[in-house]
Scaffold this active site. Sequence first.
Site, PDB file in Angstrom:
ATOM      1  N   CYS A 102      31.231  38.338  53.517  1.00  0.00           N
ATOM      2  CA  CYS A 102      31.276  38.581  52.082  1.00  0.00           C
ATOM      3  C   CYS A 102      31.491  37.223  51.408  1.00  0.00           C
ATOM      4  O   CYS A 102      32.506  36.574  51.627  1.00  0.00           O
ATOM      5  CB  CYS A 102      32.438  39.531  51.803  1.00  0.00           C
ATOM      6  SG  CYS A 102      32.723  39.863  50.060  1.00  0.00           S
ATOM      7  N   CYS A 109      35.761  34.374  37.527  1.00  0.00           N
ATOM      8  CA  CYS A 109      34.714  35.256  37.023  1.00  0.00           C
ATOM      9  C   CYS A 109      34.967  35.502  35.547  1.00  0.00           C
ATOM     10  O   CYS A 109      36.114  35.615  35.109  1.00  0.00           O
ATOM     11  CB  CYS A 109      34.743  36.588  37.777  1.00  0.00           C
ATOM     12  SG  CYS A 109      33.408  37.716  37.317  1.00  0.00           S
ATOM     13  N   CYS A 113      36.724  42.421  34.394  1.00  0.00           N
ATOM     14  CA  CYS A 113      36.982  43.827  34.736  1.00  0.00           C
ATOM     15  C   CYS A 113      38.499  43.958  34.924  1.00  0.00           C
ATOM     16  O   CYS A 113      39.126  43.160  35.617  1.00  0.00           O
ATOM     17  CB  CYS A 113      36.237  44.216  36.017  1.00  0.00           C
ATOM     18  SG  CYS A 113      34.448  44.045  35.823  1.00  0.00           S
ATOM     19  N   CYS A 116      40.316  44.007  38.485  1.00  0.00           N
ATOM     20  CA  CYS A 116      39.886  43.062  39.508  1.00  0.00           C
ATOM     21  C   CYS A 116      40.682  41.764  39.405  1.00  0.00           C
ATOM     22  O   CYS A 116      40.799  41.176  38.329  1.00  0.00           O
ATOM     23  CB  CYS A 116      38.397  42.780  39.346  1.00  0.00           C
ATOM     24  SG  CYS A 116      37.792  41.472  40.420  1.00  0.00           S
ATOM     25  N   CYS A 333      38.457  44.260  48.604  1.00  0.00           N
ATOM     26  CA  CYS A 333      37.617  44.180  47.398  1.00  0.00           C
ATOM     27  C   CYS A 333      38.458  43.947  46.157  1.00  0.00           C
ATOM     28  O   CYS A 333      39.432  44.656  45.921  1.00  0.00           O
ATOM     29  CB  CYS A 333      36.872  45.484  47.198  1.00  0.00           C
ATOM     30  SG  CYS A 333      35.715  45.816  48.479  1.00  0.00           S
TER      31      CYS A 333
HETATM   32  N1  SAH Z   1      30.945  40.759  40.409  1.00  0.00           N
HETATM   33  C1  SAH Z   1      30.368  41.575  41.424  1.00  0.00           C
HETATM   34  C2  SAH Z   1      30.876  41.339  42.831  1.00  0.00           C
HETATM   35  C3  SAH Z   1      32.349  41.150  43.050  1.00  0.00           C
HETATM   36  S1  SAH Z   1      33.492  42.429  43.357  1.00  0.00           S
HETATM   37  C4  SAH Z   1      30.532  43.030  41.071  1.00  0.00           C
HETATM   38  O1  SAH Z   1      31.228  43.326  40.126  1.00  0.00           O
HETATM   39  O2  SAH Z   1      29.926  43.861  41.716  1.00  0.00           O
HETATM   40  C5  SAH Z   1      32.975  43.520  44.593  1.00  0.00           C
HETATM   41  C6  SAH Z   1      33.410  44.945  44.307  1.00  0.00           C
HETATM   42  O3  SAH Z   1      34.829  45.131  44.342  1.00  0.00           O
HETATM   43  C7  SAH Z   1      32.969  45.409  42.932  1.00  0.00           C
HETATM   44  O4  SAH Z   1      32.451  46.700  43.007  1.00  0.00           O
HETATM   45  C8  SAH Z   1      34.275  45.414  42.173  1.00  0.00           C
HETATM   46  O5  SAH Z   1      34.218  46.241  41.043  1.00  0.00           O
HETATM   47  C9  SAH Z   1      35.221  45.926  43.217  1.00  0.00           C
HETATM   48  N2  SAH Z   1      36.626  45.713  42.893  1.00  0.00           N
HETATM   49  C10 SAH Z   1      37.140  44.801  42.043  1.00  0.00           C
HETATM   50  N3  SAH Z   1      38.476  44.923  41.981  1.00  0.00           N
HETATM   51  C11 SAH Z   1      38.816  45.930  42.788  1.00  0.00           C
HETATM   52  C12 SAH Z   1      40.068  46.527  43.160  1.00  0.00           C
HETATM   53  N4  SAH Z   1      41.212  46.070  42.677  1.00  0.00           N
HETATM   54  N5  SAH Z   1      40.036  47.549  44.026  1.00  0.00           N
HETATM   55  C13 SAH Z   1      38.870  47.983  44.541  1.00  0.00           C
HETATM   56  N6  SAH Z   1      37.686  47.462  44.250  1.00  0.00           N
HETATM   57  C14 SAH Z   1      37.643  46.447  43.370  1.00  0.00           C
END
Ligand code: SAH
Length: 354
Positions: A102, A109, A113, A116, A333
């Site tokens: 990964c 970023c 979100c 995240c 993630c």
């Molecule tokens: N920017 C990209 C890739 C990075 S994150 C995207 O948003 O897809 C990879 C995944 O992990 C994304 O689906 C993101 O929403 C998720 N993710 C982010 N924070 C998380 C958390 N605290 N718990 C579970 N998944 C999370």
Amino acid sequence: MPPPTRYDLDRDGWSELLAGEQRFRLEQVWNGLYHQGRDLADLTTLSGPLRERLAEAAPLALTEVTRSVSDGGDTVKFLWELQGGARVETVLMHYADRSTVCVSTQAGCAMACSFCATGQAGFERHLGVGEIVEQLARARAVAAEGPTPRRVSNVVFMGMGEPLANYDATWTAIRRIHGDMEIGARHLTVSTVGLVPGILRMAAEDLPVGLAVSLHAADDELRDELVPINRKYPLDVLMAACQDYVDATHRRLSFEWAMIDGVNDRFVDAERLARLARPLRAHVNLIPLNPTPGYAVRGSSGNRVRAFRGELERLGVNVTVRDTRGTEIDAACGQLRAGHEATAVARPRRRSAT
Ligand code: SAH
């Protein structure tokens, strides 16, 4: 422009660097770096002075800061420092049938979100092609070490950053990984928050890689809150882009859905999600929410995740629950780099269950 780093150089770049050397040197360097996953310093078929000259002209981009191992050795997280001091992470995960890396595409970023960790820390800078490719090269070398060497079969662009906000470097890295590191398009997946112009650009490329969309909410009101870029590219526009992607590539689309207690784990959420997923035949990936310092809401309970999954199945949706790898080493993630910086605590509105 900073000078190229080791994995910025493609074959032509190495050919130029080796101009004046015997022709077979190019093959030796290329094989060593791209097929055997070795360090320049270990290519002892080259003379010491030549190795030194090459290492100086094409330095590594990533300095390893820490390496954490969990899941009985099956998950390895690398923390790297880049030129200029920014830090990013890469995760190597071994499964029974595959090994996946990964990779990160940005330091920080800008998508913000709420749940995240990377989003909570804000944007630092884009990564260059060499910095992205080197993450894979270095992780691959580690996978090949030890008593049970493993071959990396899959690469997911799901680390720190939004790949489609750094489109050119990400796509060039994908082409290099596909062509030079021989990982097939079916084994490459880009995960996006839903940047519609990027999805449409990808649809027009000639490499049909997998697309994962971080959906997390199937109504605009909630998605605006969880994934703020939804205000710019709302669900109807995003779904149309997803349809274009599927039509152009015939690749299976997946939707990622972090299960957040009382926020997006109600039956009504499952119904709305099913309405979006079914026409696209999208596969839904449920991710148990990983705790992050800046988000004061819990992940859904195991029972709730199972009930939500069951409801989706009943509604005819293909669904899996992602296993939580690397939780104890902050490698899961959305957790990458959690704990490195203190962040303000955001309190999202909870919704009543229906
Ligand atoms: N920017 C990209 C890739 C990075 S994150 C995207 O948003 O897809 C990879 C995944 O992990 C994304 O689906 C993101 O929403 C998720 N993710 C982010 N924070 C998380 C958390 N605290 N718990 C579970 N998944 C999370």
